[in-house]
Motif scaffolding. Structure first.
Motif, PDB file in Angstrom:
ATOM      1  N   LYS A 164      36.778  44.944  39.920  1.00 49.10           N
ATOM      2  CA  LYS A 164      36.532  43.353  39.448  1.00 49.10           C
ATOM      3  C   LYS A 164      37.359  42.519  40.594  1.00 49.10           C
ATOM      4  O   LYS A 164      38.316  42.928  41.165  1.00 49.10           O
ATOM      5  CB  LYS A 164      36.963  43.094  37.882  1.00 49.10           C
ATOM      6  N   THR A 165      36.811  41.229  40.810  1.00 45.23           N
ATOM      7  CA  THR A 165      37.595  40.478  41.660  1.00 45.23           C
ATOM      8  C   THR A 165      38.327  39.578  40.819  1.00 45.23           C
ATOM      9  O   THR A 165      38.463  39.635  39.722  1.00 45.23           O
ATOM     10  CB  THR A 165      36.391  39.631  42.159  1.00 45.23           C
ATOM     11  N   VAL A 166      39.354  38.751  41.529  1.00 46.47           N
ATOM     12  CA  VAL A 166      40.291  38.009  40.646  1.00 46.47           C
ATOM     13  C   VAL A 166      39.457  36.916  39.941  1.00 46.47           C
ATOM     14  O   VAL A 166      39.872  36.625  38.809  1.00 46.47           O
ATOM     15  CB  VAL A 166      41.238  37.332  41.784  1.00 46.47           C
ATOM     16  N   GLU A 167      38.645  36.282  40.386  1.00 41.82           N
ATOM     17  CA  GLU A 167      37.522  35.497  39.870  1.00 41.82           C
ATOM     18  C   GLU A 167      37.155  36.158  38.461  1.00 41.82           C
ATOM     19  O   GLU A 167      37.066  35.608  37.403  1.00 41.82           O
ATOM     20  CB  GLU A 167      36.740  34.862  40.707  1.00 41.82           C
ATOM     21  N   GLU A 168      36.614  37.255  38.603  1.00 37.94           N
ATOM     22  CA  GLU A 168      35.966  37.742  37.285  1.00 37.94           C
ATOM     23  C   GLU A 168      37.075  38.381  36.380  1.00 37.94           C
ATOM     24  O   GLU A 168      36.911  38.130  35.185  1.00 37.94           O
ATOM     25  CB  GLU A 168      35.218  39.251  37.926  1.00 37.94           C
ATOM     26  N   LYS A 170      39.902  36.491  36.084  1.00 35.11           N
ATOM     27  CA  LYS A 170      40.533  35.079  35.442  1.00 35.11           C
ATOM     28  C   LYS A 170      39.415  34.467  34.499  1.00 35.11           C
ATOM     29  O   LYS A 170      39.825  33.955  33.627  1.00 35.11           O
ATOM     30  CB  LYS A 170      40.521  34.222  36.551  1.00 35.11           C
ATOM     31  N   ALA A 171      38.038  34.913  34.661  1.00 39.23           N
ATOM     32  CA  ALA A 171      37.079  34.614  33.654  1.00 39.23           C
ATOM     33  C   ALA A 171      37.062  35.621  32.343  1.00 39.23           C
ATOM     34  O   ALA A 171      36.114  35.036  31.568  1.00 39.23           O
ATOM     35  CB  ALA A 171      35.681  34.773  34.348  1.00 39.23           C
ATOM     36  N   GLU A 206      46.612  37.321  40.652  1.00 33.04           N
ATOM     37  CA  GLU A 206      45.871  36.402  41.574  1.00 33.04           C
ATOM     38  C   GLU A 206      46.872  36.089  42.730  1.00 33.04           C
ATOM     39  O   GLU A 206      46.367  35.871  43.925  1.00 33.04           O
ATOM     40  CB  GLU A 206      45.844  35.127  40.779  1.00 33.04           C
ATOM     41  N   TYR A 209      46.558  38.713  45.338  1.00 31.14           N
ATOM     42  CA  TYR A 209      45.489  38.512  46.317  1.00 31.14           C
ATOM     43  C   TYR A 209      45.570  37.747  47.307  1.00 31.14           C
ATOM     44  O   TYR A 209      45.053  37.770  48.409  1.00 31.14           O
ATOM     45  CB  TYR A 209      44.212  38.337  45.268  1.00 31.14           C
ATOM     46  N   SER A 210      46.607  36.584  47.006  1.00 29.21           N
ATOM     47  CA  SER A 210      46.740  35.730  47.880  1.00 29.21           C
ATOM     48  C   SER A 210      47.809  36.110  48.860  1.00 29.21           C
ATOM     49  O   SER A 210      48.377  35.288  49.797  1.00 29.21           O
ATOM     50  CB  SER A 210      47.115  34.290  47.232  1.00 29.21           C
TER      51      SER A 210
END
Length: 378
Positions: A164-168, A170-171, A206, A209-210
């Protein structure tokens, strides 16, 4: 006459047979010439070039002192002062699309206890374990509605994050269970395996990732750490009346390290969360419990080492040099680095030509964290 004709016929037949044999020999397919061997260093035209996958290694850290307590004595109920530092750390490998390939999360929940005179009562030399290291010793299983320890629940969360991506991440749908559990997973894959609140763990991923570097040849990911409260201080007054105010200081070193199949470092990110919880002489908290608490790497020039450094380099700059030096080496090769003692506080300073003009910090805790990362890598 017949005899002569028979002789002539025999001769004709013999010539005919010879001619046939000669024709068969002439029409045989010649053996193919041996193929030319490519010159040294050349590859076959249709050979595929071997590609090495590039991934991104990240380290995210979230610090909090919100659970610290100040001294109080009201209505015959005494509450002793406590400096508590919670350092959540996440080592994560992402692919080129930003999807999680591997992740390791841990939480160093470190407590420094004081008595009513603001003397440290915790063992400052103790071996301090993280939640993952404590395993069943942490004691969550008995209180858990699903009968799972913290380390088991975090492993289930890590497994869910892969792909999964970070956005997924976080969602993810969450629910509030109580005042201390406001972000509990509410998705079918986790409802029976994770009942802990996860906001700080998602935040750490998160942040990872940054804060990434590119690595090649990745095989295993490790997360190592080293926690110390040795620099915490009692309240005291010397003969000249000079006060030393009490402080709970927690130094949490962490290393997110990627290794190849041969156990060599292909990338590492090392950081140090040097967090202080300050009190006055009466045990009242003077630190802001809601403040953002940065690590040494996050502080960058704000940390202020450059002015005191003989080589005019900040902590993060020196750490970058040490990290780069480790690439391509095994843990045993890293541990074998020659070091020198500079003073009482700097007993393990690099003494190798590649680093003498680049790194003047003492490195024993950083190497120990990388070693632990290797021992726990998966």
């Amino acid at each position: 006459m017949k005899r002569v004709l028979m002789i002539l016929l025999t001769i004709v037949l013999a010539f005919a047979m010879l001619a046939g044999c000669s024709k068969d020999t002439a029409t045989e397919t010649p053996e193919p010439a041996p193929a030319e061997t490519p010159a040294e260093g050349e590859e076959e035209a249709d050979a595929e070039e071997e590609t090495v996958e590039t991934v991104k290694l990240g380290l995210g850290v979230v610090n909090s002192i919100k659970r610290s307590k100040e001294y109080s004595n009201q209505d015959d109920k005494e509450t002793l002062a406590l400096g508590q530092v919670d350092t959540v750390m996440a080592a994560v490998v992402f692919d080129q699309d930003g999807k999680v390939v591997s992740v390791k999360i841990d939480n160093a929940q470190t407590k420094v206890n004081f008595d009513k005179d603001m003397k440290v009562t915790s063992d400052k030399a103790a071996d301090i374990k993280t939640k993952a290291e404590k395993k069943d010793e942490y004691g969550m299983r008995k209180a858990s509605g699903i009968q799972k320890e913290w380390f088991e629940q975090i492993e289930a969360l890590e497994t869910w994050m892969v792909g999964k991506t970070v956005e997924e991440i976080k969602a993810m749908k969450v629910k509030e269970v109580d005042e201390n559990h406001k972000h509990v997973p509410d998705v079918p894959e986790l409802t029976s395996s994770v009942t802990i609140t996860i906001e700080s763990y998602v935040e750490a991923v998160e942040k990872a990732y940054s804060n990434t570097i590119e690595v090649e040849g990745f095989d295993k990911l490790g997360l190592g750490h080293n926690v110390s409260i040795a620099k915490s201080k009692d309240y005291s007054v010397d003969a000249n009346g000079k006060e030393t105010l009490p402080v709970a200081q927690v130094d949490t070193v962490m290393a997110a390290t990627a290794f190849d199949k041969d156990g060599k470092v292909v990338g590492t990110l090392i950081d140090n969360a040097q967090i202080k919880v300050n009190f006055d002489a009466e045990g009242k908290l003077t630190s802001d419990k809601t403040a953002e608490l940065k690590t040494k790497a996050e502080k960058k020039d704000e940390y202020g080492m450059k002015k005191a450094s003989g080589i005019q380099k900040e902590w993060y700059e020196q750490m970058n040099e040490l990290q780069n030096w480790m690439i391509g080496k095994t843990v045993d090769e890293i541990k074998a680095m020659k070091v020198k003692e500079v003073d009482e506080r700097h007993k393990h300073v690099p003494d190798v030509p590649e680093l003498t003009s680049l790194v003047t910090i003492t490195i024993e805790s950083y190497i120990a964290a990388v070693e632990e990362a290797y021992n726990t890598a998966r």
